[in-house]
Design a protein around this motif. Structure first.
Motif, PDB file in Angstrom:
ATOM      1  N   ARG A 110      57.831 -24.456 100.181  1.00 51.53           N
ATOM      2  CA  ARG A 110      58.646 -24.203 101.365  1.00 51.53           C
ATOM      3  C   ARG A 110      59.406 -22.889 101.231  1.00 51.53           C
ATOM      4  NH1 ARG A 110      58.810 -23.832 106.434  1.00 51.53           N
ATOM      5  NH2 ARG A 110      60.896 -24.034 107.361  1.00 51.53           N
ATOM      6  N   MET A 111      59.947 -22.632 100.060  1.00 53.99           N
ATOM      7  CA  MET A 111      60.662 -21.376  99.817  1.00 53.99           C
ATOM      8  C   MET A 111      59.738 -20.179 100.045  1.00 53.99           C
ATOM      9  SD  MET A 111      62.777 -22.477  96.379  1.00 53.99           S
ATOM     10  CE  MET A 111      63.094 -20.786  95.879  1.00 53.99           C
ATOM     11  N   THR A 112      58.503 -20.303  99.567  1.00 53.95           N
ATOM     12  CA  THR A 112      57.533 -19.216  99.722  1.00 53.95           C
ATOM     13  C   THR A 112      57.182 -19.003 101.188  1.00 53.95           C
ATOM     14  OG1 THR A 112      56.604 -19.744  97.540  1.00 53.95           O
ATOM     15  CG2 THR A 112      55.263 -18.367  99.010  1.00 53.95           C
ATOM     16  N   GLU A 113      56.997 -20.092 101.923  1.00 55.03           N
ATOM     17  CA  GLU A 113      56.666 -19.994 103.344  1.00 55.03           C
ATOM     18  C   GLU A 113      57.787 -19.309 104.119  1.00 55.03           C
ATOM     19  OE1 GLU A 113      55.900 -23.940 104.639  1.00 55.03           O
ATOM     20  OE2 GLU A 113      54.033 -24.163 103.491  1.00 55.03           O
ATOM     21  N   VAL A 114      59.014 -19.755 103.875  1.00 54.86           N
ATOM     22  CA  VAL A 114      60.162 -19.168 104.580  1.00 54.86           C
ATOM     23  C   VAL A 114      60.311 -17.693 104.213  1.00 54.86           C
ATOM     24  CG1 VAL A 114      62.677 -19.221 104.826  1.00 54.86           C
ATOM     25  CG2 VAL A 114      61.377 -21.366 104.770  1.00 54.86           C
ATOM     26  N   ASN A 115      60.151 -17.394 102.939  1.00 53.05           N
ATOM     27  CA  ASN A 115      60.314 -16.009 102.485  1.00 53.05           C
ATOM     28  C   ASN A 115      59.244 -15.089 103.070  1.00 53.05           C
ATOM     29  OD1 ASN A 115      61.919 -14.241 100.802  1.00 53.05           O
ATOM     30  ND2 ASN A 115      60.118 -14.053  99.484  1.00 53.05           N
ATOM     31  N   THR A 116      58.023 -15.595 103.182  1.00 54.73           N
ATOM     32  CA  THR A 116      56.936 -14.807 103.773  1.00 54.73           C
ATOM     33  C   THR A 116      57.201 -14.541 105.254  1.00 54.73           C
ATOM     34  OG1 THR A 116      55.347 -15.794 102.221  1.00 54.73           O
ATOM     35  CG2 THR A 116      54.449 -14.697 104.174  1.00 54.73           C
ATOM     36  N   THR A 121      64.641 -23.072  78.958  1.00 56.01           N
ATOM     37  CA  THR A 121      64.750 -23.325  80.399  1.00 56.01           C
ATOM     38  C   THR A 121      65.124 -22.028  81.104  1.00 56.01           C
ATOM     39  OG1 THR A 121      67.099 -23.938  80.292  1.00 56.01           O
ATOM     40  CG2 THR A 121      65.467 -25.708  80.020  1.00 56.01           C
ATOM     41  N   VAL A 122      64.688 -21.907  82.340  1.00 56.75           N
ATOM     42  CA  VAL A 122      65.044 -20.755  83.167  1.00 56.75           C
ATOM     43  C   VAL A 122      65.626 -21.288  84.466  1.00 56.75           C
ATOM     44  CG1 VAL A 122      64.248 -18.652  84.292  1.00 56.75           C
ATOM     45  CG2 VAL A 122      63.126 -19.431  82.196  1.00 56.75           C
ATOM     46  N   SER A 123      66.835 -20.848  84.791  1.00 63.08           N
ATOM     47  CA  SER A 123      67.471 -21.279  86.041  1.00 63.08           C
ATOM     48  C   SER A 123      67.428 -20.138  87.050  1.00 63.08           C
ATOM     49  CB  SER A 123      68.922 -21.703  85.793  1.00 63.08           C
ATOM     50  OG  SER A 123      69.666 -20.648  85.216  1.00 63.08           O
ATOM     51  N   PHE A 124      67.248 -20.495  88.328  1.00 62.49           N
ATOM     52  CA  PHE A 124      67.162 -19.514  89.403  1.00 62.49           C
ATOM     53  C   PHE A 124      67.543 -20.203  90.715  1.00 62.49           C
ATOM     54  CE2 PHE A 124      63.065 -21.383  88.424  1.00 62.49           C
ATOM     55  CZ  PHE A 124      62.647 -21.895  89.639  1.00 62.49           C
ATOM     56  N   PRO A 125      67.916 -19.431  91.748  1.00 61.57           N
ATOM     57  CA  PRO A 125      68.324 -20.028  93.024  1.00 61.57           C
ATOM     58  C   PRO A 125      67.167 -20.754  93.711  1.00 61.57           C
ATOM     59  CG  PRO A 125      69.043 -17.749  92.877  1.00 61.57           C
ATOM     60  CD  PRO A 125      68.089 -17.967  91.749  1.00 61.57           C
ATOM     61  N   THR A 126      67.468 -21.921  94.292  1.00 61.70           N
ATOM     62  CA  THR A 126      66.484 -22.688  95.059  1.00 61.70           C
ATOM     63  C   THR A 126      67.148 -23.203  96.330  1.00 61.70           C
ATOM     64  OG1 THR A 126      66.981 -24.829  94.048  1.00 61.70           O
ATOM     65  CG2 THR A 126      65.378 -23.426  92.911  1.00 61.70           C
ATOM     66  N   LEU A 127      66.426 -24.014  97.085  1.00 66.77           N
ATOM     67  CA  LEU A 127      66.996 -24.612  98.287  1.00 66.77           C
ATOM     68  C   LEU A 127      68.017 -25.680  97.941  1.00 66.77           C
ATOM     69  CD1 LEU A 127      63.790 -24.975 100.505  1.00 66.77           C
ATOM     70  CD2 LEU A 127      65.503 -23.149 100.551  1.00 66.77           C
ATOM     71  N   GLU A 128      67.945 -26.173  96.714  1.00 71.25           N
ATOM     72  CA  GLU A 128      68.907 -27.175  96.256  1.00 71.25           C
ATOM     73  C   GLU A 128      69.837 -26.530  95.237  1.00 71.25           C
ATOM     74  OE1 GLU A 128      66.522 -30.344  94.774  1.00 71.25           O
ATOM     75  OE2 GLU A 128      65.722 -30.890  96.735  1.00 71.25           O
ATOM     76  N   LYS A 129      70.506 -27.347  94.437  1.00 72.36           N
ATOM     77  CA  LYS A 129      71.397 -26.777  93.438  1.00 72.36           C
ATOM     78  C   LYS A 129      70.594 -26.080  92.342  1.00 72.36           C
ATOM     79  CE  LYS A 129      71.703 -31.093  90.790  1.00 72.36           C
ATOM     80  NZ  LYS A 129      72.610 -32.116  90.239  1.00 72.36           N
ATOM     81  N   ARG A 130      71.255 -25.172  91.657  1.00 78.31           N
ATOM     82  CA  ARG A 130      70.613 -24.382  90.609  1.00 78.31           C
ATOM     83  C   ARG A 130      70.539 -25.196  89.318  1.00 78.31           C
ATOM     84  NH1 ARG A 130      71.810 -18.077  89.553  1.00 78.31           N
ATOM     85  NH2 ARG A 130      70.878 -17.842  87.506  1.00 78.31           N
ATOM     86  N   VAL A 131      69.321 -25.457  88.863  1.00 74.12           N
ATOM     87  CA  VAL A 131      69.115 -26.261  87.661  1.00 74.12           C
ATOM     88  C   VAL A 131      68.108 -25.549  86.760  1.00 74.12           C
ATOM     89  CG1 VAL A 131      68.361 -28.479  86.731  1.00 74.12           C
ATOM     90  CG2 VAL A 131      69.564 -28.396  88.920  1.00 74.12           C
ATOM     91  N   GLY A 132      68.310 -25.603  85.444  1.00 72.14           N
ATOM     92  CA  GLY A 132      67.385 -24.999  84.497  1.00 72.14           C
ATOM     93  C   GLY A 132      66.046 -25.721  84.502  1.00 72.14           C
ATOM     94  N   VAL A 133      64.971 -24.974  84.649  1.00 74.98           N
ATOM     95  CA  VAL A 133      63.624 -25.544  84.684  1.00 74.98           C
ATOM     96  C   VAL A 133      62.942 -25.291  83.346  1.00 74.98           C
ATOM     97  CG1 VAL A 133      61.383 -25.491  85.848  1.00 74.98           C
ATOM     98  CG2 VAL A 133      63.484 -25.093  87.151  1.00 74.98           C
ATOM     99  N   PRO A 134      62.439 -26.323  82.654  1.00 75.24           N
ATOM    100  CA  PRO A 134      61.747 -26.094  81.376  1.00 75.24           C
ATOM    101  C   PRO A 134      60.447 -25.320  81.589  1.00 75.24           C
ATOM    102  CG  PRO A 134      61.531 -28.390  82.065  1.00 75.24           C
ATOM    103  CD  PRO A 134      62.500 -27.749  83.006  1.00 75.24           C
TER     104      PRO A 134
END
Length: 351
Positions: free
Chosen positions: A23-29, A103-116
Motif C-alpha cells: 500500500r505504501m508503494t502504491e500511494v508513493n507511486t 533490526t532496521v526501523s523506518f517510517p511506515t503507515l503504522e508506528k515505527r518498529v524495528g524490523v529484523p
C-alpha cells in the motif's frame, strides 16, 4: 568518500506488514506521478501531500519522494513512473542489534518498529561499523523482488590508509579476461570457459529468436547478465586479495576506450567476449580496492602489449599469446607483458 549499498532481506514479514508495504508503494507511486505535473514542484514541501490526499502517510517518505521527483523530472522520458519505491534519508532509518539479530526501523503507515533482517557475515561487518560510528549511513530504499521485501542501505566510509608499497598492473583482454602482475608474481584468469558459455547462450538466443519466443530471449539475456556479474565479482575479489597478500598499495588499470577493437579476427577463440562487461569488472576491482585501502590509478594502454622491457616497440613483437622481442629476444606471455607495462605506466596516464 567511497559508498557501498547493502541489500538486506526482511526476515519473514507478516502478511499484514507485506500488505502495508504494498500500500505504501502504491500511494508513493501515485504521489510521484501527481508531482510530475505539479506546476510548483520546485517549491514543494511535505505539506503538499495534503493537496494530493487526505490519507495518513509518513512525511519523511513524502519529502524524499519530492526530492527524487525533482531530480528525475529533467531526465524522465516516460510520462509516468511505473513504480516509485519508498525511500528514506539518512535521518529516518536506524540500525540496532538485539541479541544475535539486527533490526532496521523506518517510517511506515503504522508506528515505527524495528524490523529484523537476514544478514550475511560481510553485511554484519558493515552494520557493526554503522553502530560503532566508523561508517555513516546514507539513504535507504524499501522494495520488493521475487515476492521478497528488501531494504537497500547506502553506507559511506573513510578509506583506510594505504599500507602497501608495491604496484600491481591489471591487463584485460579476450583470451584472458584479466592478468595481474606484481613484480615477479602474476595471476591469470582464462577466458576460454567463459567464451564457451557465451557462445552457448548466443546459440540458444538465435534458436529462440527464430521461434519468435521473445520473452524467453529476454529471460536468457537476464540470466547471462547475472552469470557475468557473478564471474566478475569472483575475479575482482581474487585480484584484490592477491594484491593484499603481496603488499600492494596501488593498482593500475588500463583505460577501456577501444578494448573491443583489439581482436584481430571474428573467428578468434574469445570472440564472444567482445561484449564482456569489462567496465563492470574494473568498477568492482576499484571499489573493492578502495575498501581495502588500495589506491587505483588509470593509465593509457597504448602499446602496452607491443613494448619490450628493453624499450623496443614493434607489432611483430607479439604473436597470439606469445611475446618475443625482435631486438633482444626477450620472451613472455603477451598479456603478462601488458600487465607489467601497465604497472609501469609506460604510455602515461589516461586523459
Amino acid at each position: 568518500m567511497p559508498t557501498i549499498t547493502l541489500r538486506l532481506e526482511l526476515h519473514k514479514p507478516t502478511k499484514v506488514k507485506q500488505e502495508m508495504y504494498e500500500r505504501m508503494t502504491e500511494v508513493n507511486t501515485e504521489f510521484a506521478n501527481w508531482l510530475l505535473d505539479h506546476p510548483e514542484l520546485n517549491q514543494a514541501t511535505s505539506k503538499i501531500f495534503k493537496e494530493f490526499s487526505s490519507q495518513r502517510f509518513p512525511s519523511a517518505i513524502a519529502c524524499q519522494t519530492i526530492r527524487d521527483v525533482k531530480s528525475q523530472r529533467k531526465h524522465q522520458k516516460a510520462k509516468k513512473f511505473r513504480k516509485q519505491w519508498c525511500c528514506f534519508n539518512n535521518q529516518n532509518w536506524k540500525v540496532e542489534r538485539k541479541g544475535e539479530f539486527y533490526t532496521v526501523s523506518f517510517p511506515t503507515l503504522e508506528k515505527r518498529v524495528g524490523v529484523p533482517v537476514v544478514t550475511r557475515p560481510y553485511q554484519e561487518a558493515w552494520l557493526n561499523r554503522l553502530l560503532d560510528g566508523t561508517a555513516k549511513q546514507g539513504a535507504a530504499k524499501l522494495y520488493k523482488k521475487k515476492k521478497k521485501w528488501f531494504l537497500a542501505l547506502s553506507i559511506t566510509f573513510e578509506e583506510e590508509p594505504c599500507k602497501g608499497e608495491k604496484i600491481m598492473g591489471v591487463d584485460l583482454g579476450l583470451r584472458y579476461i584479466a592478468v595481474a602482475s606484481i613484480g615477479t608474481k602474476s595471476l591469470f584468469f582464462k577466458g576460454n570457459q567463459c567464451a564457451f558459455i557465451r557462445r552457448r547462450y548466443a546459440a540458444l538466443r538465435r534458436k529462440l529468436q527464430k521461434a519468435k519466443k521473445l520473452r524467453a530471449v529476454r529471460k536468457i539475456g537476464n540470466k547471462e547478465s547475472r552469470w557475468m556479474k557473478d564471474v566478475n565479482h569472483k575475479i575482482s575479489r581474487q585480484i584484490v586479495n592477491f594484491a593484499l597478500a603481496n603488499g600492494v598499495g596501488v593498482i593500475r588499470m588500463e583505460d577501456l576506450t577501444g578494448i573491443r577493437k583489439r581482436a584481430t579476427s571474428m573467428k578468434e577463440a574469445g570472440r564472444n567476449l567482445h561484449s564482456w562487461a569489462f567496465h563492470q569488472l574494473q568498477t568492482m576491482i576499484a571499489y573493492k580496492a578502495e575498501m581495502s585501502g588500495i589506491r587505483v590509478e588509470w593509465v593509457n594502454p597504448t602499446y602496452t602489449s607491443q613494448t619490450c622491457r628493453c624499450g623496443y616497440r614493434d607489432k611483430g613483437n607479439r604473436n597470439g599469446i606469445h611475446f618475443q622481442c625482435q631486438k633482444c629476444g626477450y620472451t613472455i606471455h603477451v598479456d603478462l607483458n601488458g600487465a607489467i607495462n601497465i604497472a609501469k605506466a609506460i604510455s602515461g596516464w589516461s586523459a
